[in-house]
Design a protein around this motif. Structure first.
Motif, short mmCIF file in Angstrom:
data_model
loop_
_atom_site.label_atom_id
_atom_site.label_comp_id
_atom_site.label_asym_id
_atom_site.label_seq_id
_atom_site.Cartn_x
_atom_site.Cartn_y
_atom_site.Cartn_z
N PHE A 233 -0.16 1.88 -7.42
CA PHE A 233 -1.56 1.48 -7.45
C PHE A 233 -1.78 0.42 -8.53
CE2 PHE A 233 -6.08 3.29 -8.40
CZ PHE A 233 -6.67 2.28 -7.67
N ASP A 234 -1.25 0.66 -9.72
CA ASP A 234 -1.36 -0.31 -10.81
C ASP A 234 -0.69 -1.63 -10.47
OD1 ASP A 234 -2.75 1.49 -12.38
OD2 ASP A 234 -0.99 2.16 -13.50
N THR A 235 0.47 -1.55 -9.83
CA THR A 235 1.19 -2.76 -9.44
C THR A 235 0.36 -3.60 -8.48
OG1 THR A 235 3.38 -1.76 -9.73
CG2 THR A 235 3.23 -3.64 -8.21
N TYR A 236 -0.24 -2.95 -7.50
CA TYR A 236 -1.01 -3.68 -6.51
C TYR A 236 -2.26 -4.32 -7.12
CZ TYR A 236 1.91 -1.58 -2.84
OH TYR A 236 2.95 -1.21 -2.02
N ILE A 237 -2.90 -3.64 -8.03
CA ILE A 237 -4.05 -4.24 -8.71
C ILE A 237 -3.60 -5.46 -9.51
CG2 ILE A 237 -5.70 -3.89 -10.61
CD1 ILE A 237 -6.09 -1.04 -9.60
N LEU A 279 -10.18 1.12 -9.49
CA LEU A 279 -10.32 -0.01 -8.57
C LEU A 279 -11.54 -0.85 -8.91
CD1 LEU A 279 -9.00 -1.20 -5.93
CD2 LEU A 279 -10.83 -0.02 -4.71
N PHE A 280 -12.70 -0.18 -9.06
CA PHE A 280 -13.94 -0.91 -9.30
C PHE A 280 -13.93 -1.64 -10.64
CE2 PHE A 280 -16.61 2.24 -6.54
CZ PHE A 280 -16.00 1.74 -5.40
N ASN A 281 -13.28 -1.07 -11.62
CA ASN A 281 -13.38 -1.61 -12.97
C ASN A 281 -12.24 -2.54 -13.38
OD1 ASN A 281 -15.79 -0.27 -14.56
ND2 ASN A 281 -14.97 1.29 -13.18
N THR A 282 -11.11 -2.49 -12.67
CA THR A 282 -9.98 -3.32 -13.10
C THR A 282 -9.56 -4.37 -12.09
OG1 THR A 282 -8.30 -1.77 -12.27
CG2 THR A 282 -9.09 -1.44 -14.52
N LEU A 283 -9.96 -4.22 -10.83
CA LEU A 283 -9.62 -5.24 -9.84
C LEU A 283 -10.61 -6.40 -9.96
CD1 LEU A 283 -7.63 -5.79 -7.46
CD2 LEU A 283 -9.47 -5.03 -5.95
N ASP A 284 -10.10 -7.60 -10.15
CA ASP A 284 -10.95 -8.75 -10.46
C ASP A 284 -11.50 -9.42 -9.21
OD1 ASP A 284 -12.26 -10.75 -11.84
OD2 ASP A 284 -10.46 -11.99 -12.08
N VAL A 285 -12.35 -8.68 -8.49
CA VAL A 285 -13.08 -9.26 -7.37
C VAL A 285 -14.57 -9.12 -7.66
CG1 VAL A 285 -11.25 -8.78 -5.69
CG2 VAL A 285 -13.08 -7.09 -6.05
N ASP A 286 -15.37 -9.83 -6.85
CA ASP A 286 -16.82 -9.81 -7.06
C ASP A 286 -17.51 -8.73 -6.24
OD1 ASP A 286 -16.97 -12.29 -8.73
OD2 ASP A 286 -16.13 -13.17 -6.90
N SER A 287 -16.90 -8.37 -5.10
CA SER A 287 -17.57 -7.43 -4.21
C SER A 287 -16.55 -6.54 -3.51
CB SER A 287 -18.42 -8.17 -3.17
OG SER A 287 -17.66 -9.14 -2.49
N PHE A 288 -16.98 -5.33 -3.21
CA PHE A 288 -16.17 -4.36 -2.49
C PHE A 288 -16.86 -4.03 -1.18
CE2 PHE A 288 -15.06 -3.71 -6.94
CZ PHE A 288 -13.67 -3.67 -6.88
N TYR A 289 -16.19 -4.31 -0.07
CA TYR A 289 -16.69 -3.96 1.24
C TYR A 289 -16.19 -2.55 1.56
CZ TYR A 289 -18.04 -8.83 1.97
OH TYR A 289 -18.62 -10.08 1.87
N LEU A 290 -17.09 -1.57 1.52
CA LEU A 290 -16.72 -0.17 1.56
C LEU A 290 -17.16 0.47 2.88
CD1 LEU A 290 -17.90 0.67 -2.06
CD2 LEU A 290 -15.55 0.20 -1.33
#
Length: 395
Positions: A233-237, A279-290
């Motif tokens: 999980f960490d690797t993928y982020i 995921l929400f706090n460390t992945l550097d994207v602007d939006s999450f399509y959930l």
């Protein structure tokens, strides 16, 4: 901390793929049977894309995609176009058996499945991957709306999740995941750079990887196989963050976490609870399509971990069937989501929490070319509902 990005995403969003018209499906079947030329297929795709653009414009959807009309599946057009990648038929033994959709393949009795294998050093191809497609889409809309074009791209972790370190790449070419992902990251960055130069300001990664980690069966299978899922999980982020590092500030990037979308079927279940905080706090994207169209997605509680600088695009309208939701149902879900976001850290006002929410269908209408069991009329009604609800809820 970065600021919230809007316009895009818009209050009324969609995930990207649209139903292919029967004429295009017939033309692709002819092409596969060597009964028509590549030029004839491209012309049919162009006609279908032009119609898809008109549909989105007529309904009031502002994020414009090409409907993925040129793809047979959502992940096509990236890995197989990178230099060093081989699109081939892979034995089922090279897939990770703990993945829910691999279990589906096995249940179907499949012994081989098409996939990608890395046989050489990965490089971005001259001319790009979706550059030509973007240029055509750009030609169909007013210049002022080019910044609203959304390019959907399969996430960089997808092939590795499928096959693991032992079957993703030739170990004579890459001796470690780190080396493999270093070159893959460079290729993705080159593609994003080329798209940005043409005017692209919105990219959406489509990736079942993170949703599969929500499934208990996946985690249990990984543990049984001696794998450390949290390390993976960490690797993928980190892979995503390396790709997006130093991206232009006016480029909006979203991540769609897909639970599978195959002709109305899904592959995995489980809420976002296990992965949401990180995921929400460390992945550097602007939006999450959930995805939140059924109980398989769990509750809205993980939204408490959404930081103040990111947007949750709530997939409240299903693309799995034609049953139409109501504005009231979507309104209630947004109210509940806002209540939960307010409780996050730091706590925020109701107005601020609502400002972090957009709505959309939970997935595309055709993640594979055959599409979901939804009619074109039902597709239109669902997209129109999202627009109507967004106006009602957000003003």
């Amino acid at each position: 901390m970065s600021l919230l990005h809007f316009s895009p995403p818009f209050r009324a969003e969609h995930v990207g793929s649209l139903l292919r018209p029967s004429t295009l499906l017939e033309k692709r079947a002819q092409f596969d049977a060597n009964a028509c030329s590549a030029e004839e297929l491209e012309q049919a795709e162009n006609i279908a894309i032009a119609a898809a653009v008109k549909l989105q414009q007529a309904i009031g959807i502002q994020s414009i995609t090409d409907g993925e009309m040129r793809r047979g599946a959502f992940y096509e057009g990236v890995f197989e176009k990178f230099i060093g990648m081989d699109n081939t038929i892979r034995p089922i033994e090279t897939f990770k058996v703990y993945l829910p959709y691999v279990q589906f393949f096995i249940a179907m009795g499949l012994s081989h499945v098409p996939s990608i294998y890395c046989t050489g050093k990965i490089q971005w191809p001259q001319g790009g991957v979706y550059v030509k497609d973007f240029a055509y889409l750009k030609s169909l809309i007013p210049s002022g709306d080019v910044k609203h074009i959304k390019v959907t791209i399969c996430g960089p972790t997808w092939m590795h999740l499928r096959h693991g370190s032992d079957h993703t790449y030739d170990t004579q070419v890459y001796q470690s995941d780190a080396a493999y992902f270093t070159d893959l990251t460079k290729a993705y960055k080159e593609e994003i750079r080329a798209l940005y130069a043409l005017g692209c300001r919105s990219i959406q990664f489509d990736d079942p990887t993170f949703a599969f980690l929500c499934a208990d069966s996946t985690i249990e299978g990984m543990k049984a196989a001696g794998m450390e899922w949290e390390k993976l999980f960490d690797t993928y982020i980190s892979v995503y963050n390396d790709i997006l590092r130093e991206r232009p500030s006016d480029l909006t990037v979203g991540l769609h976490t897909c639970r599978g979308n195959y002709k109305g079927l899904h592959y995995c279940e489980g809420g976002y609870d296990r992965i949401a905080q990180k995921l929400f706090n460390t992945l550097d994207v602007d939006s999450f399509y959930l995805e939140y169209d059924s109980e398989r997605a769990g509750g809205l509680e993980p939204l408490k971990f959404l930081p103040p600088n990111k947007v949750a695009v709530l997939g409240l309208v299903t693309t799995k069937n034609g049953k139409l939701e109501t504005v009231a149902e979507l309104h209630d879900a947004v109210d509940e989501a806002a209540e939960l976001i307010m409780q996050g850290s730091p706590r925020r006002s109701r107005a601020s929490a609502r400002n972090q929410i957009c709505i959309s269908p939970q997935c595309g209408f055709a993640s594979v070319a055959e599409g979901n069991p939804v009619s074109e009329e039902e597709q239109r009604a669902k997209l129109a509902l999202v627009v109507e609800a967004a106006k009602s809820i957000f003003g």
